[in-house]
Scaffold this motif. Sequence first.
Motif, short mmCIF file in Angstrom:
data_model
loop_
_atom_site.label_atom_id
_atom_site.label_comp_id
_atom_site.label_asym_id
_atom_site.label_seq_id
_atom_site.Cartn_x
_atom_site.Cartn_y
_atom_site.Cartn_z
N LEU A 15 -0.47 2.55 5.60
CA LEU A 15 0.30 1.32 5.76
C LEU A 15 -0.07 0.29 4.70
O LEU A 15 0.79 -0.38 4.11
CB LEU A 15 0.07 0.78 7.18
N GLU A 16 -1.39 0.13 4.44
CA GLU A 16 -1.86 -0.82 3.42
C GLU A 16 -1.37 -0.42 2.05
O GLU A 16 -1.01 -1.27 1.22
CB GLU A 16 -3.39 -0.86 3.45
N GLN A 17 -1.38 0.88 1.79
CA GLN A 17 -0.91 1.37 0.48
C GLN A 17 0.57 1.03 0.29
O GLN A 17 1.00 0.59 -0.77
CB GLN A 17 -1.14 2.88 0.37
N ASP A 18 1.36 1.23 1.36
CA ASP A 18 2.78 0.92 1.28
C ASP A 18 3.00 -0.58 1.02
O ASP A 18 3.88 -0.98 0.24
CB ASP A 18 3.48 1.33 2.57
N GLU A 19 2.19 -1.44 1.68
CA GLU A 19 2.31 -2.89 1.51
C GLU A 19 1.97 -3.30 0.08
O GLU A 19 2.63 -4.16 -0.53
CB GLU A 19 1.40 -3.61 2.51
N SER A 20 0.96 -2.73 -0.50
CA SER A 20 0.54 -3.04 -1.88
C SER A 20 1.64 -2.66 -2.86
O SER A 20 1.93 -3.40 -3.81
CB SER A 20 -0.74 -2.29 -2.20
N SER A 45 -5.33 10.87 11.54
CA SER A 45 -6.17 9.99 12.33
C SER A 45 -5.64 8.55 12.26
O SER A 45 -4.80 8.21 11.42
CB SER A 45 -7.61 10.05 11.82
N LEU A 46 -6.17 7.65 13.09
CA LEU A 46 -5.74 6.25 13.14
C LEU A 46 -6.06 5.52 11.84
O LEU A 46 -5.25 4.75 11.30
CB LEU A 46 -6.42 5.57 14.33
N SER A 47 -7.20 5.80 11.28
CA SER A 47 -7.62 5.16 10.01
C SER A 47 -6.71 5.59 8.88
O SER A 47 -6.37 4.80 7.99
CB SER A 47 -9.07 5.51 9.71
N ASP A 48 -6.33 6.85 8.92
CA ASP A 48 -5.43 7.35 7.88
C ASP A 48 -4.09 6.64 7.95
O ASP A 48 -3.47 6.32 6.92
CB ASP A 48 -5.23 8.86 8.02
N GLU A 49 -3.63 6.36 9.16
CA GLU A 49 -2.34 5.71 9.32
C GLU A 49 -2.39 4.27 8.77
O GLU A 49 -1.46 3.80 8.09
CB GLU A 49 -1.94 5.69 10.80
N PHE A 50 -3.51 3.52 9.03
CA PHE A 50 -3.65 2.16 8.50
C PHE A 50 -3.78 2.17 6.99
O PHE A 50 -3.23 1.29 6.29
CB PHE A 50 -4.87 1.47 9.13
N ALA A 51 -4.48 3.14 6.46
CA ALA A 51 -4.64 3.23 5.00
C ALA A 51 -3.30 3.46 4.34
O ALA A 51 -2.99 2.87 3.29
CB ALA A 51 -5.61 4.35 4.66
#
Length: 221
Positions: free
Chosen positions: A202-207, A194-200
Amino acid sequence: MGMFSRINDIVQANLNAMLDKAEDPEKIIRLIIQEMEETLVEVRTDAARFIAQQKTLTRERNAIEKSIADWQYKAQLAVNNDKESLAKAALVEKQKYVAKAQAIEEQLSQLTDSVDKIQQDTGRLNEKLVEAKQKQKSLITRKHSATTRLKVKAVDSAGKIDDAMMRFEHYEQRIDYLEAQVDAYDVTDQKTTSLSDEFAALEQDESIDKELAEMKKQSVA
């Protein structure tokens, strides 16, 4: 003759037994009928010859009887005229014709017996021929009936085979459908992002990247 050597062989033949033993009864009965008809032709030929001989001998006998009567008249005429020697001579001639007449009578008697026997044999042969033709007709009828029944059975069997093939094809289609249902479950069970899963993510990768940068600075210091 082939199958039969004498008329009695034909008359006494057991057609049913002969046909039961034959590999091709229809062919055998055809040959039997042919031989019977050929035998009848031969018998009729003999009968015609005997009858012709009877007629010839009958004419000869009539002529001889006329000669006997003529010599008898001459002998009586000689006696009436006291010609004893002439009368004896006439009687001698008469006796010659009497002997000829007796010989002809014996021949005619033998011919009559032969013709009578031929008539009896012909009657028996015709009866046997009728029997054989009835057998032939029965065999042809049975063969035709069996052939018709075989064709019906063949068509019926072909129909059953077609039905079986249609049922088999239907069964295969049912299996194909069941397998398709299983494949459909496999397709629908695949996880979708899902779209939310993709943003989550992405945020995890940035952290993780930030933490890794801090670790590198401390290492340099």
